[in-house]
Design an enzyme around this catalytic site. Structure first.
Site, mmCIF file in Angstrom:
data_model
loop_
_atom_site.group_PDB
_atom_site.id
_atom_site.type_symbol
_atom_site.label_atom_id
_atom_site.label_comp_id
_atom_site.label_asym_id
_atom_site.label_seq_id
_atom_site.Cartn_x
_atom_site.Cartn_y
_atom_site.Cartn_z
ATOM 1 N N HIS A 31 0.819 -1.214 0.000
ATOM 2 C CA HIS A 31 0.000 0.000 0.000
ATOM 3 C C HIS A 31 0.853 1.264 0.000
ATOM 4 C CE1 HIS A 31 -3.296 2.733 0.974
ATOM 5 N NE2 HIS A 31 -2.540 3.233 1.941
ATOM 6 N N ARG A 127 -27.376 36.287 12.371
ATOM 7 C CA ARG A 127 -28.090 35.009 12.200
ATOM 8 C C ARG A 127 -29.567 35.274 11.957
ATOM 9 N NH1 ARG A 127 -29.086 32.270 18.208
ATOM 10 N NH2 ARG A 127 -29.598 34.200 19.291
ATOM 11 N N GLU A 181 -22.920 16.553 12.326
ATOM 12 C CA GLU A 181 -22.439 17.560 11.383
ATOM 13 C C GLU A 181 -21.732 16.947 10.174
ATOM 14 O OE1 GLU A 181 -22.224 17.866 14.628
ATOM 15 O OE2 GLU A 181 -22.979 19.857 15.184
ATOM 16 N N PHE A 206 -18.334 24.146 15.744
ATOM 17 C CA PHE A 206 -18.547 22.766 15.311
ATOM 18 C C PHE A 206 -18.139 22.534 13.860
ATOM 19 C CE2 PHE A 206 -22.215 22.896 18.566
ATOM 20 C CZ PHE A 206 -21.332 22.640 19.600
ATOM 21 N N HIS A 230 -22.974 31.843 15.784
ATOM 22 C CA HIS A 230 -22.254 31.919 17.058
ATOM 23 C C HIS A 230 -20.750 32.025 16.761
ATOM 24 C CE1 HIS A 230 -26.196 30.603 18.183
ATOM 25 N NE2 HIS A 230 -25.912 30.611 19.484
#
Length: 436
Positions: A31, A127, A181, A206, A230
């Site tokens: 590999h 937002r 997510e 996130f 945020h």
């Protein structure tokens, strides 16, 4: 149709996997390393292939491929086109929409009824303003579909009049992705490949959870809109775990991703219009939790300047100082500009919501905005400093974050980390004295 795995083209030995095929067989070296000339010869010999051929397609392979793949694909394509021709006769309006989707076009009148925002010193979180624009766009663009990672009440991305996508409501346009997510980003990429205009939403901190699909969207040139709210230490009591510091820099570093951090409601509207027009690259909209003053555009430049990445928002004649702001810090920079102007300091305010767009401009425009002879430059942003040196120069400064945040009310955080008008003014004065 025969099992393709059981078909061996003429002139090619039946597939086997002899253990003597290569000295590196059954090893991780097969590999991570080239086989090498001797191992290649041994492998060819084991499979019964000519050992002296360096690039070899056995007889019958091309014919087999065409029969198994190309001919079958051609038949399926012709069947689909015939079906769609019938669909076009029965449903001409929806067929025209599908044509537009496949071309990456938007329907006529897609900008009609989009909100604009009056000057307001109290303002609105980006937002919230972006959510209003999104819902107006959804009314004009039927294939604008998306949702959040279980955060719609916080990201303001619910499509209010179009229902939720469910097994019993496949026409719903708000998707409840759940707290996943990475999967959310991957699903949105697949939607873009199917000609929809997808969007996702979560908190900026996130973004780490979905970096791989965002990166793939950039590599694949997919026009997905990734909404991240945020966006700063302005999330307050949630503390350092929820306060993004390095995330803006990492998104800006991603080739092909248009990262836009609007500074007020009208810049947020422009950002969404740019994102929905994309056909070959994804967008990341970086939005605030806290209210941002809505600037008076009769006093300051029009928000349409967002399209060029950075623009002169306000300027004295022959400025001696350039103040640069993005997002929630733009109004902070404007406040410092007004205070400095009252003291006789000649300053310029540059709004820079998108580095990637600014880098696409020609040199004449870049030098108009960031005049080379003005070395006193101060950038203000509630994020890491990395990357700002290219815009402030060797003699410029930043008011940015060099640590993680803290858990406290917004006003206390701004005071602690230096995001106040007085601190910006103080830093600007010291730079001018240094230049003198």
């Amino acid at each position: 149709m025969p099992d393709l795995n059981d078909v061996t083209p003429a002139g090619m030995a039946a597939a086997t996997t002899p253990s003597s095929a290569s000295p590196k067989a059954d090893s991780e070296k097969a590999h991570g390393e080239p086989l090498g000339a001797d191992a290649i010869v041994a492998t060819k010999k084991a499979y019964g292939w000519p050992e002296d051929k360096t690039f070899y397609v056995p007889d019958g392979v091309a014919k087999h491929f065409n029969e198994a793949i190309a001919s079958r694909g051609r038949r399926l394509r012709e069947e689909w086109e015939a079906t769609f021709a019938g669909y076009r006769e029965t449903y001409p309006g929806m067929a025209a929409e599908l044509d537009a989707m496949r071309k990456g076009a938007l329907p006529p009148g897609w900008e009609s009824g989009l909100p604009s925002f009056d000057p307001d010193p109290k303002g609105v979180a980006s937002r919230d303003s972006a959510g209003k624009v999104l819902n107006a766009l959804a009314g004009n663009v039927p294939w604008l579909v998306g949702g959040s990672a279980d955060l719609s009440p916080s990201t303001k991305t619910d499509l209010k009049n179009f229902g939720s996508f469910q097994a019993d409501n496949p026409g719903g346009r708000t998707i409840h992705f759940g707290v996943r997510e990475h999967a959310m980003g991957a699903i949105a990429n697949g939607m873009a490949l199917s000609y929809l205009k997808p969007f996702t939403a979560t908190f900026l901190v996130f973004a780490d959870y979905m970096r791989a699909p965002v990166r793939l969207a950039a590599i694949m040139e997919l026009p997905v809109t990734f909404v991240f709210t945020h966006d700063s230490i302005g999330v307050g009591e949630d503390g350092p775990t929820h306060q993004p510091i390095e995330h803006l820099a990492t998104l800006r570093a991603m080739p092909g991703l248009d990262t836009i951090r609007p500074g007020d409601a009208n810049e947020a509207a422009e950002a969404w219009k740019l994102a929905v027009r994309q056909t070959r690259r994804p967008s990341a909209l970086i939005l605030s939790r806290q209210a941002l003053p809505t600037l008076d555009r009769s006093r300051y430049a029009a928000a349409a300047g967002v399209a060029r990445g950075a623009y002169i928002l306000a300027s004295a004649d022959d400025p001696e100082l350039i103040l640069i702001g993005t997002g929630s810090e733009l109004s902070l920079v404007v406040g410092a500009y007004e205070k400095l102007a009252a003291e006789g300091v000649r300053a310029r305010v540059v709004s820079m919501p998108s580095w990637s767009r600014f880098e696409e401009q020609d040199d004449a425009y870049k030098q108009l905005v960031l005049t080379p002879g003005i070395e006193a430059r101060l950038a203000v942003e509630q994020g890491g400093a990395i990357g700002w040196d290219r815009y402030v120069g060797a003699r410029g400064r930043t008011i940015t974050m060099s640590t993680f945040g803290a858990s406290a009310p917004l006003a206390k955080l701004q005071e602690k980390f230096g995001f106040t008008v007085d601190h910006v003014v103080e830093a600007a004065r010291s730079m001018i004295l240094q230049e003198a």
